[in-house]
Write an enzyme that holds these catalytic residues in place. Sequence first.
Site, PDB file in Angstrom:
ATOM      1  N   SER A  92      37.386 -36.021  -3.334  1.00  0.00           N
ATOM      2  CA  SER A  92      36.902 -35.216  -2.215  1.00  0.00           C
ATOM      3  C   SER A  92      36.604 -36.020  -0.960  1.00  0.00           C
ATOM      4  O   SER A  92      36.621 -35.478   0.140  1.00  0.00           O
ATOM      5  CB  SER A  92      35.644 -34.448  -2.636  1.00  0.00           C
ATOM      6  OG  SER A  92      34.623 -35.356  -3.037  1.00  0.00           O
TER       7      SER A  92
ATOM      8  N   GLU B 274      21.860 -29.700  10.938  1.00  0.00           N
ATOM      9  CA  GLU B 274      20.649 -28.895  11.024  1.00  0.00           C
ATOM     10  C   GLU B 274      20.993 -27.424  10.813  1.00  0.00           C
ATOM     11  O   GLU B 274      22.134 -27.004  11.005  1.00  0.00           O
ATOM     12  CB  GLU B 274      19.993 -29.083  12.397  1.00  0.00           C
ATOM     13  CG  GLU B 274      19.556 -30.498  12.706  1.00  0.00           C
ATOM     14  CD  GLU B 274      18.395 -30.958  11.841  1.00  0.00           C
ATOM     15  OE1 GLU B 274      17.658 -30.071  11.327  1.00  0.00           O
ATOM     16  OE2 GLU B 274      18.223 -32.173  11.676  1.00  0.00           O
TER      17      GLU B 274
ATOM     18  N   HIS C 164      29.920 -36.865   1.341  1.00  0.00           N
ATOM     19  CA  HIS C 164      31.064 -36.378   2.114  1.00  0.00           C
ATOM     20  C   HIS C 164      30.828 -36.531   3.615  1.00  0.00           C
ATOM     21  O   HIS C 164      29.694 -36.686   4.061  1.00  0.00           O
ATOM     22  CB  HIS C 164      31.351 -34.927   1.754  1.00  0.00           C
ATOM     23  CG  HIS C 164      31.595 -34.743   0.287  1.00  0.00           C
ATOM     24  ND1 HIS C 164      30.633 -34.265  -0.578  1.00  0.00           N
ATOM     25  CD2 HIS C 164      32.679 -35.030  -0.471  1.00  0.00           C
ATOM     26  CE1 HIS C 164      31.125 -34.249  -1.808  1.00  0.00           C
ATOM     27  NE2 HIS C 164      32.352 -34.711  -1.777  1.00  0.00           N
TER      28      HIS C 164
END
Length: 274
Positions: free
Chosen positions: A41, A210, A226
């Site tokens: 990934s 956020e 990631h």
Amino acid sequence: MQIQRRTLLRAGVGGAIAGALTLAEPALAGHRPTVFVAGDSTAATYAVADHPRAGWGQALPVFLHRHVRVVNEALSGASSKSFADLGRLDRILAAIRPGDVLLVSFGHNDQKTTDPARGTLPWTTFQEYLRLYVDGARTAGARPILVTPVERRRFTADGTPYPSHGEYPDAMRALAEATRTPLIDLTALSLQRWGALGPEATKEEFLWLEAGESVNHPDGVQDNTHFQAHGAIEVARLVVAHGRGIPGRDRRALRRTAIPDDVLRWPTTRPAES
């Protein structure tokens, strides 16, 4: 545990190949130099619905000339074992051509040793599976390059980054030496980068958002594995800068100190995962 040797070039393998930006068909006449990516990934290509999440394989074209094609087969959740067992390696080997390059980067999910579908042991099964990629590429006349796993965002209390992949990077380094395979030590390179940036600045490269910052992550996200676009681009820069065997490296792009996030493309649908 010994792995039974699989047929590296299996006849009749069909299906589309997941490209870096779109689905790419197997190469025909007039084949362009191609970089294939086998990974997890952290290297995968993500769709519009995942924006701004991106993998370094998705960002490779930023640092390559346009005549070079990138076929990104990296798959979320894959280990060196599961990627091969799912037929992804066979799919690459059915399409790869002499002179092409295969980047091989695993380790994150190989560490999941309690999962029989993915777990490997660094000095035995991990190396044995990696040999399938190296031998398969060479049998096809292509050039394998081993890439140690990119480091996670992990810091001690005093702001020092620390490694999280155990012995897997060392096992890959040893295999590269034993088989005389080029190696990009992305573990060391990324750890050095995270140390230079520090705990706060690395949030701009990892998928830290956020609440309300992204429609795809309305509640926000704190992901230390990631990347968002900026991080994927900078990790791809490390890979290409240190991958001297990668064809068509764009030295002008590599020298650019800043590259805008919107140079990346997110396909409308995720590249085929099976």
